[in-house]
Write a protein that holds these residues in place. Structure first.
Motif, mmCIF file in Angstrom:
data_model
loop_
_atom_site.group_PDB
_atom_site.id
_atom_site.type_symbol
_atom_site.label_atom_id
_atom_site.label_comp_id
_atom_site.label_asym_id
_atom_site.label_seq_id
_atom_site.Cartn_x
_atom_site.Cartn_y
_atom_site.Cartn_z
ATOM 1 N N LEU A 388 2.764 -11.376 -8.425
ATOM 2 C CA LEU A 388 2.461 -9.956 -8.600
ATOM 3 C C LEU A 388 1.013 -9.736 -9.023
ATOM 4 O O LEU A 388 0.374 -8.765 -8.606
ATOM 5 C CB LEU A 388 3.411 -9.332 -9.616
ATOM 6 C CG LEU A 388 4.895 -9.320 -9.232
ATOM 7 C CD1 LEU A 388 5.712 -8.599 -10.289
ATOM 8 C CD2 LEU A 388 5.102 -8.667 -7.872
ATOM 9 N N ILE A 392 -0.970 -7.337 -6.750
ATOM 10 C CA ILE A 392 -1.158 -6.003 -7.330
ATOM 11 C C ILE A 392 -2.240 -5.974 -8.405
ATOM 12 O O ILE A 392 -2.891 -4.958 -8.617
ATOM 13 C CB ILE A 392 0.171 -5.489 -7.932
ATOM 14 C CG1 ILE A 392 1.274 -5.520 -6.877
ATOM 15 C CG2 ILE A 392 0.013 -4.080 -8.488
ATOM 16 C CD1 ILE A 392 2.648 -5.181 -7.409
ATOM 17 N N CYS A 397 -2.815 0.352 -10.830
ATOM 18 C CA CYS A 397 -1.379 0.403 -11.108
ATOM 19 C C CYS A 397 -1.159 0.255 -12.606
ATOM 20 O O CYS A 397 -1.655 -0.695 -13.217
ATOM 21 C CB CYS A 397 -0.639 -0.702 -10.362
ATOM 22 S SG CYS A 397 -0.747 -0.553 -8.572
ATOM 23 N N TYR A 400 4.016 -2.652 -13.154
ATOM 24 C CA TYR A 400 4.688 -3.294 -12.035
ATOM 25 C C TYR A 400 5.641 -4.362 -12.557
ATOM 26 O O TYR A 400 5.402 -4.992 -13.577
ATOM 27 C CB TYR A 400 3.713 -3.876 -11.006
ATOM 28 C CG TYR A 400 2.660 -4.817 -11.526
ATOM 29 C CD1 TYR A 400 2.935 -6.158 -11.759
ATOM 30 C CD2 TYR A 400 1.343 -4.373 -11.741
ATOM 31 C CE1 TYR A 400 1.956 -7.031 -12.200
ATOM 32 C CE2 TYR A 400 0.359 -5.234 -12.182
ATOM 33 C CZ TYR A 400 0.670 -6.561 -12.413
ATOM 34 O OH TYR A 400 -0.291 -7.426 -12.857
ATOM 35 N N VAL A 415 10.205 -4.668 -5.958
ATOM 36 C CA VAL A 415 9.011 -4.534 -6.786
ATOM 37 C C VAL A 415 8.895 -3.067 -7.185
ATOM 38 O O VAL A 415 8.781 -2.192 -6.321
ATOM 39 C CB VAL A 415 7.745 -4.983 -6.035
ATOM 40 C CG1 VAL A 415 6.516 -4.819 -6.936
ATOM 41 C CG2 VAL A 415 7.875 -6.430 -5.583
ATOM 42 N N VAL A 417 6.694 -0.238 -8.864
ATOM 43 C CA VAL A 417 5.260 -0.031 -9.086
ATOM 44 C C VAL A 417 4.985 1.424 -9.435
ATOM 45 O O VAL A 417 5.489 2.337 -8.772
ATOM 46 C CB VAL A 417 4.431 -0.397 -7.833
ATOM 47 C CG1 VAL A 417 2.939 -0.358 -8.158
ATOM 48 C CG2 VAL A 417 4.821 -1.758 -7.301
ATOM 49 N N ILE A 422 0.271 3.261 -2.894
ATOM 50 C CA ILE A 422 1.240 2.195 -2.704
ATOM 51 C C ILE A 422 1.470 1.911 -1.216
ATOM 52 O O ILE A 422 1.622 0.769 -0.789
ATOM 53 C CB ILE A 422 2.586 2.565 -3.374
ATOM 54 C CG1 ILE A 422 2.376 2.809 -4.880
ATOM 55 C CG2 ILE A 422 3.622 1.483 -3.152
ATOM 56 C CD1 ILE A 422 1.815 1.643 -5.626
ATOM 57 N N ILE A 427 2.635 -4.182 -0.085
ATOM 58 C CA ILE A 427 3.108 -5.019 -1.180
ATOM 59 C C ILE A 427 4.277 -5.894 -0.756
ATOM 60 O O ILE A 427 4.297 -7.111 -1.023
ATOM 61 C CB ILE A 427 3.507 -4.142 -2.381
ATOM 62 C CG1 ILE A 427 2.264 -3.525 -3.010
ATOM 63 C CG2 ILE A 427 4.269 -4.952 -3.419
ATOM 64 C CD1 ILE A 427 2.565 -2.507 -4.093
ATOM 65 N N VAL A 455 10.104 -2.244 -2.064
ATOM 66 C CA VAL A 455 9.189 -1.630 -3.039
ATOM 67 C C VAL A 455 9.744 -0.269 -3.447
ATOM 68 O O VAL A 455 10.181 0.518 -2.601
ATOM 69 C CB VAL A 455 7.766 -1.467 -2.451
ATOM 70 C CG1 VAL A 455 6.874 -0.681 -3.419
ATOM 71 C CG2 VAL A 455 7.158 -2.830 -2.153
ATOM 72 N N GLN A 457 8.465 3.052 -5.514
ATOM 73 C CA GLN A 457 7.304 3.704 -6.122
ATOM 74 C C GLN A 457 7.760 4.618 -7.253
ATOM 75 O O GLN A 457 8.533 5.551 -7.040
ATOM 76 C CB GLN A 457 6.507 4.521 -5.111
ATOM 77 C CG GLN A 457 5.267 5.170 -5.742
ATOM 78 C CD GLN A 457 4.309 5.730 -4.714
ATOM 79 O OE1 GLN A 457 4.649 5.859 -3.544
ATOM 80 N NE2 GLN A 457 3.101 6.051 -5.146
#
Length: 500
Positions: A388, A392, A397, A400, A415, A417, A422, A427, A455, A457
Motif C-alpha cells: 500500500l 498509495i 490520501c 488507506y 482497499v 481509501v 482515486i 489502485i 477499491v 472510496q
C-alpha cells in the motif's frame, strides 16, 4: 499560573530521572555484559517461584544454561498461572507478589492480563527515566509550561473476578512515584474518568487543553487519537484553519506519539495542526515490556538494555543476543522480565538501523502475528503495508487500509481509501499485481478461492469511523492504531462512500 511552582516540579522530576539516565548512557558501550547481568538478576530473584523450580533456575549461571532450561514462550503458556494469580495464589511466576494485572491493548488478539510486580515497575522506570531526562535536556522550554499525558476513556469497562487488582488507575501510572508527586503542578489533567461517551470525553479534554496556553508537551499513544480530537474541536467551533492550535500553544515543544509502521501517515498529518512542534516517535513499549526509547542524536530508538533481558529471533529462526544483531536485518523481539515472563515472544518486529555505541537502534515495523488467512492466502500485515505504501503512499490520501470482504460467498480483499483522484490511480490492479508475489495468495487466487482486489472510496470521516468500530470491538480509544491490514470484514458498513 504559578510559573515558579511549575518549574520546580519539572526540576524535581528531571533530577529524579538523572541517575537512570547516567546509568543508561554508561551501559551503551557494554551491551553484552549489562544484558548478562540483567538476566542473572532476574533469574536469581525468582528462585522460589513455581516456574523457577520447574525450569531449574538455581542451576542457571549463564545465558547458555538459561536457554537450555527455559523454553521460548507465548501468552498461552502463562494463562493458567495468571488464572491462579487471580484466585490469590502466590509465588507462581515470580517470588515477589503481583501488585496488579494490567490488560493489554489487544490490537491483534483478545485482551491479555499482564502481571506487574515491583521489579517490573522498576524495569519500566529504567527505560522511562533516561528518555525523560534526555527530553528535558534537549527541549529545556518544556519546563516553562504544563504537560498533557493521555488518559484513555474506559467506555467499555471490563470486569474481572480477581483477588488481585486489575488495571492501573490511569495511563500515566507507569511514570513512577515522583510523577504522582509533581503531576498536580506540572500537568493538565482533564477530569474524564466518568465521561459517559466519546463526545463528553472530547468536550472535557479540549476545554481543559485550550485554556492551557503554556502547554509544553503532549504525550499520547496513537496520533489518530489526537487528530480526531483536534478535528472534533475545529468542527465544533466552526474553525477552518488547522493551524489554530499552533496559535494557542506557542510553547508546545513536543508531541510524543507512535510514528512508525501503520502510524507513520497519521503522525505526518499532525504536522498540519502543529507545524512548529516536534513530533517525536515513542520507543517500542508493550504492556509486557519496555523495549526501546527515543534518544537525542539518534534517528531511531535505542534498545532499553537496562530494562529487561532481550533476545531476538531472525527471519530464519536463529535466536540472537542484543550484541549479535546485524544492521539492516529484521528480527522479532523476545523478552525476559521481572514480571514473570521468560523468553516471551512479544510479537513485535524490528529493523536494526544502526548502533548507539554497542547497543542496537531499533525501528518498529509491525506485528509478526498479524496475518489474514481466510482461505489459505496468508497475507502478512508487514507485506501489505509495503504494498500500500508503494501504490498509495505519497499521494493525497488521508487514510488507506486493506481488509477481507465478501460478495455472497466470494472472498476478495478491498482497499479502503479516503482521498482525491482515486479513479486515476489504478489502485486495484497495482495492489493485485504486488500481492501476487505472495505464493499463498497467488495459489488461492489461481484456484478462485480469492477474487481480485477491489477499491472502496471513502468520502469523509474515515479515521473516526475506524475508531468507532475498534471501540465496539473492545479497544481503548487511546490504544487504537491504524493498521494497513485489518482481519475484520464488513468495513463498508462503517465507512461513508462506495466501491469504485
Amino acid at each position: 499560573m504559578n510559573r515558579k511552582k511549575i518549574q520546580a516540579g519539572h526540576k524535581l522530576w528531571q533530577s529524579s530521572s538523572e541517575p537512570f539516565y547516567r546509568s543508561f548512557v554508561k551501559s551503551l558501550s557494554d551491551c553484552k555484559e549489562v544484558q548478562e547481568k540483567m538476566l542473572l538478576r532476574i533469574v536469581q530473584s525468582n528462585y522460589d517461584s513455581e516456574y523457577g523450580n520447574l525450569c531449574n533456575f538455581r542451576e542457571i549461571d549463564s545465558v547458555e544454561s538459561f536457554r537450555k532450561n527455559v523454553p521460548l514462550s507465548s501468552y498461552s503458556d502463562y494463562k493458567p498461572y495468571i488464572q491462579r494469580i487471580m484466585m490469590g495464589e502466590k509465588k507462581l511466576l515470580t517470588s515477589e507478589p503481583v501488585l496488579l494485572l494490567e490488560p493489554s491493548g489487544g490490537s491483534t488478539s483478545a485482551s491479555k492480563l499482564i502481571p506487574y510486580t515491583q521489579a517490573l515497575r522498576q524495569e519500566f522506570q529504567s527505560g522511562i527515566h533516561p528518555w525523560l531526562y534526555d527530553l528535558y535536556e534537549y527541549y529545556p522550554d518544556i519546563s516553562n509550561g504544563r504537560m498533557y499525558w493521555s488518559i484513555s476513556p474506559s467506555l467499555m469497562k471490563q470486569s474481572f473476578a480477581s483477588q488481585v487488582p486489575v488495571g492501573f488507575d490511569d495511563d500515566a501510572s507507569y511514570l513512577g512515584e515522583t510523577a504522582r508527586t509533581v503531576f498536580p503542578d506540572i500537568s493538565v489533567t482533564p477530569d474524564v474518568h466518568n465521561a459517559l461517551d466519546m463526545e463528553q470525553f472530547r468536550e472535557i479534554t479540549m476545554q481543559s487543553l485550550t485554556l492551557e496556553h503554556d502547554l509544553s508537551l503532549i504525550s499520547v499513544w496513537s496520533p489518530s487519537f489526537l487528530r480526531i480530537l483536534f478535528d472534533w474541536y475545529l468542527d465544533k467551533q466552526k474553525i477552518r484553519d488547522k493551524s489554530f492550535f499552533a496559535g494557542i500553544w506557542s510553547n508546545l515543544q513536543v508531541v510524543s506519539c507512535w510514528t512508525c509502521a501503520d502510524s507513520r501517515l497519521e503522525a505526518d498529518l499532525l504536522k498540519e495542526y502543529l507545524p512548529h512542534t516536534e513530533i517525536q516517535g515513542k520507543g517500542l513499549i508493550a504492556t509486557e515490556a519496555f523495549v526501546s526509547l527515543p534518544f537525542a542524536g539518534y534517528e531511531d530508538p535505542v534498545l532499553s538494555i537496562c530494562s529487561h533481558f532481550f533476545e531476538f529471533e531472525s527471519e530464519d529462526g536463529e535466536i540472537l543476543l542484543a550484541n549479535e544483531l546485524d544492521k539492516g536485518k529484521t528480527y522479532s523481539v523476545i523478552v525476559t522480565t521481572g514480571g514473570g515472563f521468560y523468553r516471551y515472544r512479544v510479537g513485535d518486529m524490528v529493523l536494526v538501523t544502526g548502533y548507539a555505541e554497542s547497543t542496537p537502534l531499533l525501528r518498529f515495523i509491525g506485528k509478526k502475528s498479524m496475518v489474514s488467512d481466510r482461505r489459505g492466502e496468508k497475507l502478512n500485515a508487514h507485506h501489505v503495508a509495503e504494498v500500500l505504501e508503494k501504490v498509495i503512499g505519497g499521494r493525497q490520501c488521508s487514510f488507506y487500509m486493506m481488509a477481507p470482504d465478501y460478495d455472497g460467498d466470494d472472498l476478495a480483499y478491498t482497499v479502503y481509501v479516503e482521498g482525491n483522484n482515486i479513479f486515476e490511480m489504478c489502485i486495484a490492479d497495482q495492489v493485485e499485481s504486488l500481492l501476487q508475489h505472495n505464493p499463498h495468495y497467488q495459489y488461492c487466487s489461481a484456484l478462485g478461492q480469492v477474487q481480485r482486489v477491489r477499491v472502496f472510496q471513502i468520502t469523509h470521516d474515515a479515521v473516526a469511523a475506524y475508531e468507532q468500530r475498534c471501540i465496539e470491538k473492545g479497544q481503548t480509544p487511546g490504544d487504537i492504531k491504524l493498521m494497513a491490514l485489518s482481519k475484520y470484514d464488513g468495513w463498508s458498513e462503517y465507512f461513508k462512500g462506495d466501491y469504485v
